[in-house]
Write a protein that holds these residues in place. Structure first.
Motif, PDB file in Angstrom:
ATOM      1  N   ARG A 276       0.944  -1.209   0.059  1.00  0.00           N
ATOM      2  CA  ARG A 276      -0.300  -0.007  -0.018  1.00  0.00           C
ATOM      3  C   ARG A 276       0.695   1.254   0.028  1.00  0.00           C
TER       4      ARG A 276
ATOM      5  N   VAL B 162      -7.933  -6.984   6.051  1.00  0.00           N
ATOM      6  CA  VAL B 162      -8.474  -5.573   6.015  1.00  0.00           C
ATOM      7  C   VAL B 162      -7.920  -4.554   7.252  1.00  0.00           C
TER       8      VAL B 162
ATOM      9  N   LEU C 217      -8.376  -0.293   3.810  1.00  0.00           N
ATOM     10  CA  LEU C 217      -9.274  -0.569   2.848  1.00  0.00           C
ATOM     11  C   LEU C 217      -9.410   0.772   2.012  1.00  0.00           C
ATOM     12  N   ARG C 218      -9.435   0.799   0.580  1.00  0.00           N
ATOM     13  CA  ARG C 218      -9.677   1.963   0.091  1.00  0.00           C
ATOM     14  C   ARG C 218     -11.077   2.308  -0.538  1.00  0.00           C
ATOM     15  N   ASN C 219     -11.239   3.389  -0.745  1.00  0.00           N
ATOM     16  CA  ASN C 219     -12.523   3.940  -1.151  1.00  0.00           C
ATOM     17  C   ASN C 219     -13.200   3.130  -2.297  1.00  0.00           C
ATOM     18  N   ASP C 220     -12.276   2.726  -3.300  1.00  0.00           N
ATOM     19  CA  ASP C 220     -12.861   1.962  -4.463  1.00  0.00           C
ATOM     20  C   ASP C 220     -12.829   0.510  -4.296  1.00  0.00           C
ATOM     21  N   GLU C 221     -12.554   0.024  -3.084  1.00  0.00           N
ATOM     22  CA  GLU C 221     -12.524  -1.347  -2.551  1.00  0.00           C
ATOM     23  C   GLU C 221     -14.083  -1.678  -2.233  1.00  0.00           C
TER      24      GLU C 221
ATOM     25  N   ARG D  12     -17.972  -2.263  -1.831  1.00  0.00           N
ATOM     26  CA  ARG D  12     -18.970  -2.300  -2.512  1.00  0.00           C
ATOM     27  C   ARG D  12     -20.485  -1.921  -1.730  1.00  0.00           C
TER      28      ARG D  12
ATOM     29  N   ASP E 276     -11.116   8.027  -5.154  1.00  0.00           N
ATOM     30  CA  ASP E 276     -10.878   6.512  -5.288  1.00  0.00           C
ATOM     31  C   ASP E 276     -10.018   5.867  -4.289  1.00  0.00           C
ATOM     32  N   ASP E 277      -8.708   6.468  -4.524  1.00  0.00           N
ATOM     33  CA  ASP E 277      -7.638   5.920  -3.786  1.00  0.00           C
ATOM     34  C   ASP E 277      -7.485   6.271  -2.265  1.00  0.00           C
TER      35      ASP E 277
END
Length: 403
Positions: A30, A121, A126-130, A132, A144-145
């Motif tokens: 990361r 995790v 945990l990224r924003n784009d991960e 759901r 997103d990142d």
């Protein structure tokens, strides 16, 4: 503990029996040029090579009959318990930056993960784009990142989040925001993992700042606590009060250290390689002082005037004098090897220590002084500015006889 080795540590050099490590994992992947400074790394490590180096470090310890425990393995086993899972999820979703919509979604999602996935995790982030689901204002406005849960690349340095003092463990309070969750996970393990059932835990992540790299167990009943960039005076005072109250120490040396990246903890200034022998950074050796702290009447602390650290340490340890080994042949060499953690050795036993192989001059001096060096590779492990001592938390050592 359920295993045969009794937990407890009363010195820096008693024969090492059990140690807690963290094998580098996805959290290191990361790191980017944009966040590595914030996450306290000087560079971006080659992760697979760092893992190879760490595996060799662990094997070197095993070859000397040291039991190696892994932090993520213990965490995964702990998270199989409902109470542990609840505490972990509540803790990691408490951040005010999440907002109610996203927090509620994450609590539900994390609560359903298998222990191994939840460990990933909690440690890798945990990224924003991960995510759901949980869409709302927060997820819409964050990039997103952006991390919703920050990664913990400094888990590698297990020394900082806990330190065993005799048969109890001090869970520390880390000063840097990037590391604040490390001690929460460590405390969860000590509180709920069956292996540590019955263990007394002191201090805690919510207390005044104390980091394990600043705590040296000089001899049975004698602690040195560095006070500087990471451990505060209030943290040193709190720890002193705790160990005096439970009888696990009779003397604490409070050691002011320079606010310098190359000397961030006391164990980057000096470490022990024998019952009376320190490695020491020569550029600071003549300036290092200590205040001797002892218990007074009615809960007061008696604080002596500052005197040279080695003098105060020898008195507290009941020795006439202490031997020192400079970690460089000249000021330039000393500074270079200091930056490469030449002074951050891990004693496996008296006169037997682990050190990075690249610190050629320092290791030569150790061997000339009768210290056997177990040399390990560290070109990638060292990118977080930590050596073998930083990367290890002794859980059990053979006791030393009191001075």
């Amino acid at each position: 503990m359920t295993d045969t080795v009794r937990p407890g540590v009363d010195s820096e050099v008693g024969r090492l029996r059990t140690v807690l490590l963290h094998r580098p994992g996805p959290e290191l992947k990361r790191l980017t040029p944009r966040n590595n400074d914030q996450l306290l790394f000087d560079g971006i490590p080659w992760v697979s090579r760092a893992q190879e180096e760490h595996d060799a470090f662990a094997e070197a310890l095993r070859s000397h009959d040291v039991e190696v425990l892994y932090l993520t393995g213990l965490l995964t086993e702990t998270l199989a318990l409902d109470e542990a899972r609840h505490r972990a999820v509540e803790g990691v979703t408490a951040s005010l930056r999440l907002g109610d919509t996203l927090r509620d979604h994450l609590r539900g999602w994390l609560g359903e993960l298998a222990p191994e996935a939840l460990t990933d995790v909690l440690t890798a982030g945990l990224r924003n784009d991960e995510v759901r689901g949980g869409a709302g204002l927060v997820t819409s406005l964050l990039a997103d990142d952006d991390f919703l849960i920050d990664p913990l690349p400094n888990l590698l340095f297990t020394r900082d989040s806990s330190v065993w003092i005799r048969d109890q463990v001090a869970v520390t309070s880390l000063a840097m925001p990037a590391r604040s969750r490390e001690t929460q996970l460590t405390q969860l393990i000590y509180a709920l993992h069956p292996r540590f059932a019955g263990t007394t835990t002191i201090h805690g992540w919510h207390r005044e700042h104390v980091e394990g790299g600043d705590v040296l167990l000089l001899a049975p009943g004698v602690l040195a606590v560095g006070v500087g960039e990471r451990t505060t005076p209030a943290g040193a005072e709190r720890l002193a009060r705790q160990v005096f109250a439970d009888g696990s120490a009779h003397t604490v040396l409070a050691v002011p250290i320079a606010q310098d990246r190359a000397t961030m903890h006391l164990d980057t200034v000096c470490t022990m390689v024998d019952v009376d022998t320190f490695t020491i950074y020569p550029n600071l050796a003549d300036h290092l002082v200590a205040h001797t702290v002892t218990p007074g009447e009615e809960g007061r602390l008696e604080v002596a005037a500052a005197e040279p650290f080695l003098v105060a340490a020898a008195k507290a340890m009941g020795l006439d004098t202490l031997r020192t080994i400079d970690t460089g042949l000249d000021p330039v060499t000393a500074e270079r090897e200091q930056w490469d953690d030449g002074n951050n050795t891990l004693a496996i036993a008296p006169k037997l220590a682990v050190a990075y192989e690249r610190n050629v001059e320092t290791n030569a001096r150790l061997e000339a002084a009768g210290i056997e060096v177990v040399a390990i590779a560290g070109s990638e492990l060292g990118s977080g500015r930590g050596g073998p001592r930083c990367m290890s938390c002794p859980v059990a050592r053979d006791d030393l006889a009191p001075a």
